[in-house]
Design an enzyme around this catalytic site. Structure first.
Site, PDB file in Angstrom:
ATOM      1  N   ASP A 207       0.866  -1.188   0.000  1.00 13.45           N
ATOM      2  CA  ASP A 207       0.000   0.000   0.000  1.00 13.45           C
ATOM      3  C   ASP A 207       0.896   1.229   0.000  1.00 13.45           C
ATOM      4  OD1 ASP A 207      -2.271   1.818   0.479  1.00 13.45           O
ATOM      5  OD2 ASP A 207      -3.342  -0.005   1.008  1.00 13.45           O
ATOM      6  N   HIS A 281      -2.972   3.148  -4.580  1.00 18.18           N
ATOM      7  CA  HIS A 281      -2.350   2.669  -3.333  1.00 18.18           C
ATOM      8  C   HIS A 281      -0.901   2.224  -3.552  1.00 18.18           C
ATOM      9  CE1 HIS A 281      -5.848   2.737  -0.605  1.00 18.18           C
ATOM     10  NE2 HIS A 281      -6.559   2.491  -1.698  1.00 18.18           N
ATOM     11  N   GLU A 358      -9.877   2.305  -5.238  1.00 18.69           N
ATOM     12  CA  GLU A 358      -9.599   3.703  -4.886  1.00 18.69           C
ATOM     13  C   GLU A 358      -8.445   4.333  -5.675  1.00 18.69           C
ATOM     14  OE1 GLU A 358     -11.125   3.890  -0.328  1.00 18.69           O
ATOM     15  OE2 GLU A 358      -9.105   3.127  -0.611  1.00 18.69           O
TER      16      GLU A 358
END
Ligand code: ACM
Length: 640
Positions: A207, A281, A358
């Site tokens: 991440d 990410h 995302e």
């Protein structure tokens, strides 16, 4: 004679006032069928019996024995015997059913305990393992002790159990990127989850805050990507680290470490699903390889918890730094090919998770590379650009002999033909994917996000949402109108931005992990909140013995602030479980059960500053005291 004497002693010495043989039968997850049949037996007098052809079960027998030895001080003898030899003394028998029992499937078992001992039968070793876990739950809580537990009769009550899971995918996702957890900590986590018959550990390995798996052909991913500036407090609000601040926080698993974890998990019938989260990410990867973003000139560093992603109340979120890989750059796919080659060789599980969630679009929007890609590939918008990337990644992953799964954003712009979907933004994405014939794992934030607060914000470390145990217990993985055959199962996710250590990790997972385990294993029709709460309370005692932390939030008062018809603050108090009394004060002092007992909506006195609330059960304090400023309650109620 001996048994009577022991029971009498227990009557005198156990403070609960009843002997161990009357200790409650409280299995989590609830078995498919369980009948109490009367007298059981004393484990101290038993040996473990395996039939000659089931010799392979000795690894499970050894695990059982290791637990017994810690608490009882002695291991049971393991006898490998010819079939059908009569037992002279009570035995714990593990036996594979010859010819199979279709109802039990791969993971089901039957368990019969009586004065003659216990017989656990299953089609496959996994079923024997789960039967063994149930047997441990039938033993007194002292079996969970890490050291010798004295003055205990190791009584197993007489029961007849038939049990098998509702779903084959019973997962917990553990984010080891935002905070790093060691190999030993991951192994402890596997021990805890396998007690509750979870069979899948999803490791979120990469991440913005850290790359946690060694890739031998790309050493910079961990040399650079695994380390960041050390920050403590409220994650996401930290100040920007200075360029020269030492990057002392982090760590990663070498491939040798990961092999050990995988072997450990396999012995506990847990598969490991690795996640490499791309294209968003990806700040840790970009810190190592900055040229792979659409803004290659940036001075990338591994994020230390300072905010860089902005979530406006409406509209798409955006980044202040580009944390996404550039889908128009062939070098990105070359890097991912290397990563997935090594990941596929390391992890035996059939799926690899590619993240996909995302991805901010604001830098992609401005990128000339992406504009050229759209033209070349005839992609009409950024959803289709994302889909182009996902399909390329799916080709890479399937070329390594693995199936790809990703978060539900991978549906946007068109799903790759063979991809499975993990539905997290509610059940919608999963429903859509299942209807299109894709495999789905349900992990909706609305029921299964164990990073969310489980009690009042006044007492829990701050996270942007709340998910109480009672809601978690309502998790139903198969939506109306969806063919259940596409729903592989479900999982709970534990993101660790605000989880700095294993004690808090345990606190966040238990008891909500009990609820998810039950929704994935037990028959839907058997779900019963009050009964679950009773069993949860028994398991709190067991976690106490095991030294595992859990959240007592289910005992805390629930405070609901609202605006009354005059626009003034009104306060409702309630509890998650039945049978608690709530007491409160507005005078700043700490309430006890001589204070006013809550019966109906409260209107605070005009100049009151604080509300303080506590719960009692049977005259004993049980919940934690909450203190909330009236001005905060007004904010919660939307009063300026
Ligand atoms: C997610 O929670 N971003 C999958």
């Amino acid at each position: 004679m001996k048994r009577i004497a022991v029971s009498l002693m227990m009557l005198v010495f156990t403070h609960s006032g009843f002997c161990q043989s009357e200790s409650p039968v409280a299995i989590i997850p609830q078995p498919v069928s369980l009948e109490k049949t009367g007298a059981g037996f004393h484990l101290n007098e038993a040996y473990i019996r395996l039939f000659k052809e089931d010799k392979d079960l000795s690894a499970i027998a050894e695990q059982f024995n290791n637990r017994i030895k810690k608490a009882m001080g002695v291991a049971l003898e393991i006898n490998i015997v010819e079939e059908k030899r009569a037992a002279k003394i009570p035995a714990v028998t593990f036996s594979i059913i010859k010819g199979g029992n279709t109802k039990l499937g791969k993971e089901g078992y039957t368990l019969k305990s009586s004065t003659a001992g216990v017989v656990i039968e299953a089609n496959e070793p996994a079923g024997i393992y789960y039967g063994m876990q149930t047997l441990l739950q039938l033993l007194p809580k002292q079996i969970e002790a890490k050291s010798l537990a004295s003055a205990t009769t190791w009584e197993v009550p007489g029961v007849l159990i038939t049990d098998y899971p509702r779903f084959g995918w019973r997962g917990l996702m553990f984010d080891v990127s935002r905070h790093f957890f060691t190999k030993g900590e991951v192994m402890d986590f596997i021990d805890q989850m396998s007690k509750y018959k979870y069979n899948l550990l999803h490791l979120h390995l990469t991440d913005d805050q850290g790359w946690r798996i060694e890739i031998k052909s790309l050493p910079k991913l961990t040399e650079v990507g695994a380390w960041r500036v050390d920050k403590t407090g409220t994650f996401g609000t930290f100040s920007e680290p200075a360029a020269d601040e030492p990057k002392t926080y982090g760590g990663f698993f070498t491939q040798a470490d990961m092999k050990e974890i995988i072997t450990y998990a396999q012995a506990r019938y847990v598969n490991i699903l690795p996640e490499i989260d791309v294209p968003g990410h990806s700040m840790a990867a970009l810190a190592a390889y900055p040229d792979l973003s659409t803004t290659p000139g940036q001075p990338y560093t591994v994020n230390a918890g300072n905010r860089f992603m902005i979530w406006p109340p409406s509209g798409h979120f955006y980044g202040t730094i580009d944390n996404a890989l550039n889908p128009a750059n062939e070098k990105v796919y070359e890097l991912l090919d290397k990563v997935f080659t090594e990941v596929a060789a390391l992890f035996p599980f059939e799926y690899i998770h590619m993240g996909g969630d995302e991805t901010a679009r604001n830098f992609w929007e401005k990128s000339d590379d992406i504009k050229a890609l759209m033209k070349r590939e005839n992609l009409k918008d950024l959803n289709e650009v994302q889909s182009y990337f996902v399909k390329r990644v799916e080709k890479i992953i399937s070329s390594k002999g693995k199936k790809m799964i990703g978060w539900d954003e991978i549906l946007e712009g068109g799903l790759a033909p063979n991809a499975a979907v993990m539905s997290w933004r509610g059940m919608k994405g999963g429903t859509e994917a299942a209807k299109a014939g894709h495999e789905v794992v349900m992990s909706p934030s609305t029921f299964a996000y164990l990073d969310y607060m489980q009690g009042d914000a006044a007492i829990e470390p701050p996270v942007y949402a709340t998910l109480r145990l009672r809601t978690t217990y309502q998790f139903e993985p198969v939506p109306e109108g969806v063919d259940p055959k596409f729903i592989k199962g479900g999982q709970a996710n534990i993101w660790t931005e605000q989880i700095y250590n294993t004690r808090h990790l345990q606190y966040m997972v238990w008891p909500r992990g009990f609820a998810i385990a039950e929704s994935l294993w037990s028959p839907k029709e058997q779900r019963n909140w009050d009964d679950f709460v009773k069993r949860t309370e028994v398991h709190f005692q067991r976690l106490n013995m095991a030294g595992v932390k859990y959240a007592p939030s289910l005992y805390d008062p629930i405070v609901t602030a609202k605006k009354d018809s005059n626009g003034k603050l009104a306060i409702d108090l309630s509890t998650e479980i039945e049978g608690l009394d709530i007491y409160y004060s507005f005078d700043n002092s700490s309430p006890d059960n001589f204070y006013p007992r809550y019966t109906t909506t409260l209107v605070p006195p005009k100049d009151a500053v604080k509300l303080r609330v506590i719960t009692y059960r049977g005259g004993q304090v049980i919940g934690r005291e909450l203190t909330i400023l009236i001005k905060d309650l007004q904010t919660r109620a939307g009063i300026k």
